[in-house]
Motif scaffolding. Sequence first.
Motif, mmCIF file in Angstrom:
data_model
loop_
_atom_site.group_PDB
_atom_site.id
_atom_site.type_symbol
_atom_site.label_atom_id
_atom_site.label_comp_id
_atom_site.label_asym_id
_atom_site.label_seq_id
_atom_site.Cartn_x
_atom_site.Cartn_y
_atom_site.Cartn_z
ATOM 1 N N ALA A 74 0.816 -1.217 0.000
ATOM 2 C CA ALA A 74 0.000 0.000 0.000
ATOM 3 C C ALA A 74 0.847 1.262 0.000
ATOM 4 O O ALA A 74 0.397 2.320 -0.445
ATOM 5 C CB ALA A 74 -0.933 -0.006 1.209
ATOM 6 N N ALA A 75 2.099 1.155 0.499
ATOM 7 C CA ALA A 75 2.983 2.321 0.599
ATOM 8 C C ALA A 75 3.756 2.588 -0.688
ATOM 9 O O ALA A 75 4.302 3.678 -0.869
ATOM 10 C CB ALA A 75 3.954 2.138 1.759
ATOM 11 N N ILE A 76 3.826 1.605 -1.585
ATOM 12 C CA ILE A 76 4.561 1.782 -2.841
ATOM 13 C C ILE A 76 3.827 2.800 -3.706
ATOM 14 O O ILE A 76 2.628 2.694 -3.943
ATOM 15 C CB ILE A 76 4.707 0.450 -3.592
ATOM 16 N N LYS A 77 4.559 3.799 -4.166
ATOM 17 C CA LYS A 77 3.943 4.895 -4.910
ATOM 18 C C LYS A 77 3.672 4.514 -6.375
ATOM 19 O O LYS A 77 4.408 3.724 -6.970
ATOM 20 C CB LYS A 77 4.846 6.134 -4.872
ATOM 21 N N LEU A 78 2.615 5.104 -6.916
ATOM 22 C CA LEU A 78 2.329 4.941 -8.338
ATOM 23 C C LEU A 78 3.402 5.628 -9.178
ATOM 24 O O LEU A 78 4.086 6.535 -8.714
ATOM 25 C CB LEU A 78 0.959 5.550 -8.658
ATOM 26 N N ASN A 79 3.538 5.170 -10.418
ATOM 27 C CA ASN A 79 4.474 5.805 -11.344
ATOM 28 C C ASN A 79 3.833 7.089 -11.867
ATOM 29 O O ASN A 79 3.248 7.132 -12.953
ATOM 30 C CB ASN A 79 4.802 4.847 -12.490
ATOM 31 N N ASP A 80 3.958 8.138 -11.047
ATOM 32 C CA ASP A 80 3.271 9.402 -11.284
ATOM 33 C C ASP A 80 4.174 10.517 -10.766
ATOM 34 O O ASP A 80 4.718 10.409 -9.662
ATOM 35 C CB ASP A 80 1.932 9.382 -10.534
ATOM 36 N N PHE A 81 4.330 11.606 -11.536
ATOM 37 C CA PHE A 81 5.290 12.633 -11.114
ATOM 38 C C PHE A 81 4.862 13.403 -9.873
ATOM 39 O O PHE A 81 5.611 14.228 -9.367
ATOM 40 C CB PHE A 81 5.615 13.602 -12.260
#
Length: 337
Positions: free
Chosen positions: A118-125
């Motif tokens: 849940a803590a892993i961030k999306l590939n989004d700037f």
Amino acid sequence: MIDFRSDTVTKPCAKMREIMFNAPLGDDVYGDDPSVNALEAFAAQCHGFASALFCSSGTQANLLALMAHCERGDEYICGQNAHNYKFEGGGAAVLGSIQPQPIENENDGSLCFEKIRAAIKLNDFHFANTRLLSLENTIGGKVLPLSYLAQAREFTHSHQLALHLDGARVYNAAVALEVDITEITKHFDSVSICLSKGLGAPVGSLLLGSVELINKARRWRKVLGGGMRQAGMLAAAGHYALEHNVTRLIDDHSNARYLAQRLNEIEGFHVDLTKDTTNMVYAHVSDTIDIHSLAQQLTVKGVLFSPNKTLRLVTHLGVNRADIELFIAELTAALHV
């Protein structure tokens, strides 16, 4: 003094001092120190890595690992109680421009994979780039199971993350599990190991990893002022520690269990004897006891510990059974004054 504050208080034995005094030396920044080179080659080989780097401290080794794995604006995930998040001055953020993403440790010291996911961030700037998961073993004296480490390796592979181990006391874990150190280290892309805790060297830690990662870390070590020139005297001590002071860690674990049992016999102190924390004893102290005054009284008697309502006492090569008996006797006497 009988010192229970930490296993960082250990001092080199006579044989280690002799080896330090006679160590062949050179300029390590030029790569010319034979004792440093020997330690790094030996450490890489016996831990199953391609390369190793001798560092001044565990804090430095962990920071170099983070800076080698992550770029400016990246993120690493770790536990709320992780040493490289909580107790290392915020170095990753301050010096590496790396964002820590701490999540709550479970009672056994592990991290829940669902919480990590849940803590892993999306590939989004809008977000930092999640690059690394950092675990600690032992953590608070607790040993992470080998099965959990294998799960962590599989998890990070499936999520394209690197996996680092803060292994400051990883040899305590290996001894407790009765396995070769490589059964732990084989799961990780990098490992830091402290030589100056239970292993008894006066200074130094190791960072282990690939040739590429260690070359990057070596550059950052220089940038951070970590080039130590004729460091062979310290490296020789670490080399001796790895060869001679590992198997004796079982004595520290045994002494910790004995200390816990004896402490539990004293009114106002409670240790959960069902929890095995290798060389650390955690005792809850009753509100009826002034632990700070007690610490002052015992310091006069030659016994040191860090006063707290949850008392942490650490066994190491400077503490034996006779020392524990003396501590219990002095503690009992001070309580009944």
